[in-house]
Design a protein around this motif. Structure first.
Motif, PDB file in Angstrom:
ATOM      1  N   GLY A 216     -22.774 -13.948 -31.208  1.00 14.67           N
ATOM      2  CA  GLY A 216     -23.805 -14.793 -30.618  1.00 14.67           C
ATOM      3  C   GLY A 216     -24.543 -14.140 -29.451  1.00 14.67           C
ATOM      4  N   PRO A 217     -23.824 -13.652 -28.415  1.00  7.80           N
ATOM      5  CA  PRO A 217     -24.532 -13.016 -27.300  1.00  7.80           C
ATOM      6  C   PRO A 217     -25.349 -11.791 -27.713  1.00  7.80           C
ATOM      7  CG  PRO A 217     -22.285 -13.584 -26.679  1.00  7.80           C
ATOM      8  CD  PRO A 217     -22.388 -13.801 -28.158  1.00  7.80           C
ATOM      9  N   LYS A 218     -24.888 -11.071 -28.733  1.00  8.16           N
ATOM     10  CA  LYS A 218     -25.624  -9.880 -29.168  1.00  8.16           C
ATOM     11  C   LYS A 218     -26.953 -10.238 -29.830  1.00  8.16           C
ATOM     12  CE  LYS A 218     -21.700  -6.767 -29.887  1.00  8.16           C
ATOM     13  NZ  LYS A 218     -22.188  -5.749 -28.919  1.00  8.16           N
ATOM     14  N   SER A 219     -27.050 -11.452 -30.387  1.00  4.92           N
ATOM     15  CA  SER A 219     -28.280 -11.841 -31.073  1.00  4.92           C
ATOM     16  C   SER A 219     -29.449 -12.029 -30.113  1.00  4.92           C
ATOM     17  CB  SER A 219     -28.046 -13.129 -31.868  1.00  4.92           C
ATOM     18  OG  SER A 219     -27.716 -14.202 -31.004  1.00  4.92           O
ATOM     19  N   THR A 220     -29.184 -12.171 -28.815  1.00  5.91           N
ATOM     20  CA  THR A 220     -30.281 -12.284 -27.855  1.00  5.91           C
ATOM     21  C   THR A 220     -30.992 -10.946 -27.666  1.00  5.91           C
ATOM     22  OG1 THR A 220     -28.731 -11.867 -26.033  1.00  5.91           O
ATOM     23  CG2 THR A 220     -29.139 -14.160 -26.634  1.00  5.91           C
ATOM     24  N   LYS A 224     -32.420  -9.445 -35.232  1.00  3.64           N
ATOM     25  CA  LYS A 224     -31.999  -9.524 -36.630  1.00  3.64           C
ATOM     26  C   LYS A 224     -30.729 -10.357 -36.779  1.00  3.64           C
ATOM     27  CE  LYS A 224     -33.985  -5.158 -38.276  1.00  3.64           C
ATOM     28  NZ  LYS A 224     -33.679  -3.840 -38.885  1.00  3.64           N
ATOM     29  N   LEU A 225     -29.876 -10.337 -35.758  1.00  4.29           N
ATOM     30  CA  LEU A 225     -28.627 -11.092 -35.820  1.00  4.29           C
ATOM     31  C   LEU A 225     -28.858 -12.596 -35.740  1.00  4.29           C
ATOM     32  CD1 LEU A 225     -26.346  -8.878 -33.547  1.00  4.29           C
ATOM     33  CD2 LEU A 225     -26.508  -8.896 -36.043  1.00  4.29           C
ATOM     34  N   LEU A 226     -30.067 -13.008 -35.343  1.00  4.08           N
ATOM     35  CA  LEU A 226     -30.373 -14.438 -35.316  1.00  4.08           C
ATOM     36  C   LEU A 226     -30.261 -15.059 -36.698  1.00  4.08           C
ATOM     37  CD1 LEU A 226     -33.450 -14.569 -32.905  1.00  4.08           C
ATOM     38  CD2 LEU A 226     -31.159 -15.439 -32.457  1.00  4.08           C
ATOM     39  N   TRP A 227     -30.482 -14.270 -37.743  1.00  4.16           N
ATOM     40  CA  TRP A 227     -30.430 -14.793 -39.098  1.00  4.16           C
ATOM     41  C   TRP A 227     -28.991 -15.049 -39.535  1.00  4.16           C
ATOM     42  CZ3 TRP A 227     -35.061 -15.628 -41.761  1.00  4.16           C
ATOM     43  CH2 TRP A 227     -36.196 -15.242 -41.046  1.00  4.16           C
ATOM     44  N   ILE A 228     -28.034 -14.618 -38.711  1.00  6.45           N
ATOM     45  CA  ILE A 228     -26.632 -14.945 -38.945  1.00  6.45           C
ATOM     46  C   ILE A 228     -26.170 -16.026 -37.963  1.00  6.45           C
ATOM     47  CG2 ILE A 228     -24.276 -14.034 -38.974  1.00  6.45           C
ATOM     48  CD1 ILE A 228     -25.436 -11.302 -39.623  1.00  6.45           C
TER      49      ILE A 228
END
Length: 372
Positions: A216-220, A224-228
């Motif tokens: 979660g913190p890495k998606s900020t 691209k990780l927001l789609w997970i």
């Protein structure tokens, strides 16, 4: 841009922005910020009365200059309007399919937590291919096709404009949210397990919850990780709302049950005899003959109200039919227990219920001693 910037420089930059308008706003700003000092320096050399044609003579047309910067930065060449519109069809389908999948995921999380059943888990399996396909598209083609859509650029511009307001406040809560998200998944898995739902739910939810603490913190930083992370976040949000709704319903049912008997003068959740709840009352005369249509009152003339239940002619189960003080009530026969502890139904799927008017037991009324 400062108000002291010559008008020719502002016009030149405006035409550059137009030539780069197919790129995401953030990338346009990055290109413009790189060339603004150089243009301002040339504008200062030309003086306050600098003209646009003088800048064009020094640097070339704004469109040509923008094309050079685009090529130097390895940005894609602009497409014709019709090709640009056609090229946006697939990214738009991906974005809106993903958005609807997020709404469906949140709704599934809400219903699962509200009812604490696995009836809506199937919805997650239906939505999963949409989410996976959208994520695969982003991983293969990158974020540029998606972020160049007008609706996405508009949404990002709104977020940037409110960066110090509500959006900024929500961003400050991101670390706490992912902790709450993981906790919601674990609590929901435990509640489902208590309700005898499939045991597989607990390890799956536990693994996903722990993974979100890291991902979660890495998606900020890596969008691209927001789609997970967004589907998990949507499910957790719906689950939190569902658990809150389930708690409110449970409290309301308890209060309604308590208040119903408190208004009739009875507490302790109904009529009790030696600590055990009384659901029906059978009366007999001196000869042991059962009496029917008898109305009960206490010493103050208050009716002894108890809830009445009957069989549902459609579903076959037990349904409430209000409350009264008329006794005895029909006995509800739910069938015998089989070897597995389940009650026999009409066809093994529909609950069995039958109203029986006869007294389900016999009594021997004690005779008073002779002479009394």
């Amino acid at each position: 841009m400062s108000s002291q910037t010559p008008a020719a420089v502002r016009d030149y930059l405006a035409r550059m922005r137009t030539a780069l308008s197919d790129l995401p706003d953030a990338e346009v700003e990055e290109i413009v910020d790189d060339v603004r000092p150089h243009l301002a320096e040339i504008g200062a050399e030309l003086g306050e009365n600098a003209r646009l044609d003088q800048l064009v003579e020094r640097l070339g047309a704004p469109e040509s200059y923008a094309a050079e910067l685009r090529a130097a930065g390895d940005y894609p060449a602009p497409d014709a309007p019709e090709r640009r519109a056609a090229g946006r069809s697939l990214p738009r389908l991906v974005v809106w399919s993903f958005a609807f999948a997020l709404v469906g995921t949140a709704a599934a999380g809400y219903l699962i937590a509200l009812e604490l059943t696995d009836d809506h888990l199937l919805a997650l399996f239906v939505l999963a291919p949409v989410i996976i396909a959208s994520g695969a598209y982003v991983l293969r083609h990158g974020l540029r096709p998606v972020e160049s859509l007008p609706e996405i650029r508009w949404a990002r511009s709104l977020a940037s404009a409110d960066d110090r307001g509500v959006v900024g406040y929500l961003r400050s809560l991101v670390p706490a949210w992912w902790l709450l998200c993981a906790l919601a998944l674990v609590v929901l898995a435990v509640l489902l397990l208590v309700k005898s739902i499939t045991l597989l739910v607990l390890p799956v939810f536990l693994v996903v919850g722990v993974a979100m603490l890291w991902l979660g913190p890495k998606s900020t930083k890596d969008r691209k990780l927001l789609w997970i992370s967004l589907p998990v976040s949507a499910f957790a949000l719906g689950a939190l709302a569902g658990m809150a709704g389930h708690l409110v319903e449970a409290v309301d049912r308890a209060d309604l049950y308590t208040d119903r008997y408190a208004t009739a003068g009875y507490v302790d959740n109904g009529l009790l005899y030696r600590g055990q709840p009384v659901e029906n009352v059978y009366l007999f005369d001196a000869e042991g003959k059962p009496l029917t249509d008898v109305y009960l009152y206490d010493q103050d003339g208050r009716p002894i109200l108890l809830p009445r239940y009957g069989c549902d002619p459609v579903g076959g189960g037990q349904v409430p039919q209000g409350e009264d003080n008329r006794f005895p009530r029909p006995y509800l026969d739910h069938g015998a227990l089989d070897d597995q502890g389940n009650r026999n139904g009409y066809n093994g799927y529909r609950p069995y219920c039958r109203e029986v008017d006869e007294v389900p037991f016999t009594v021997a009324v004690p005779k008073p001693p002779a002479g009394k």
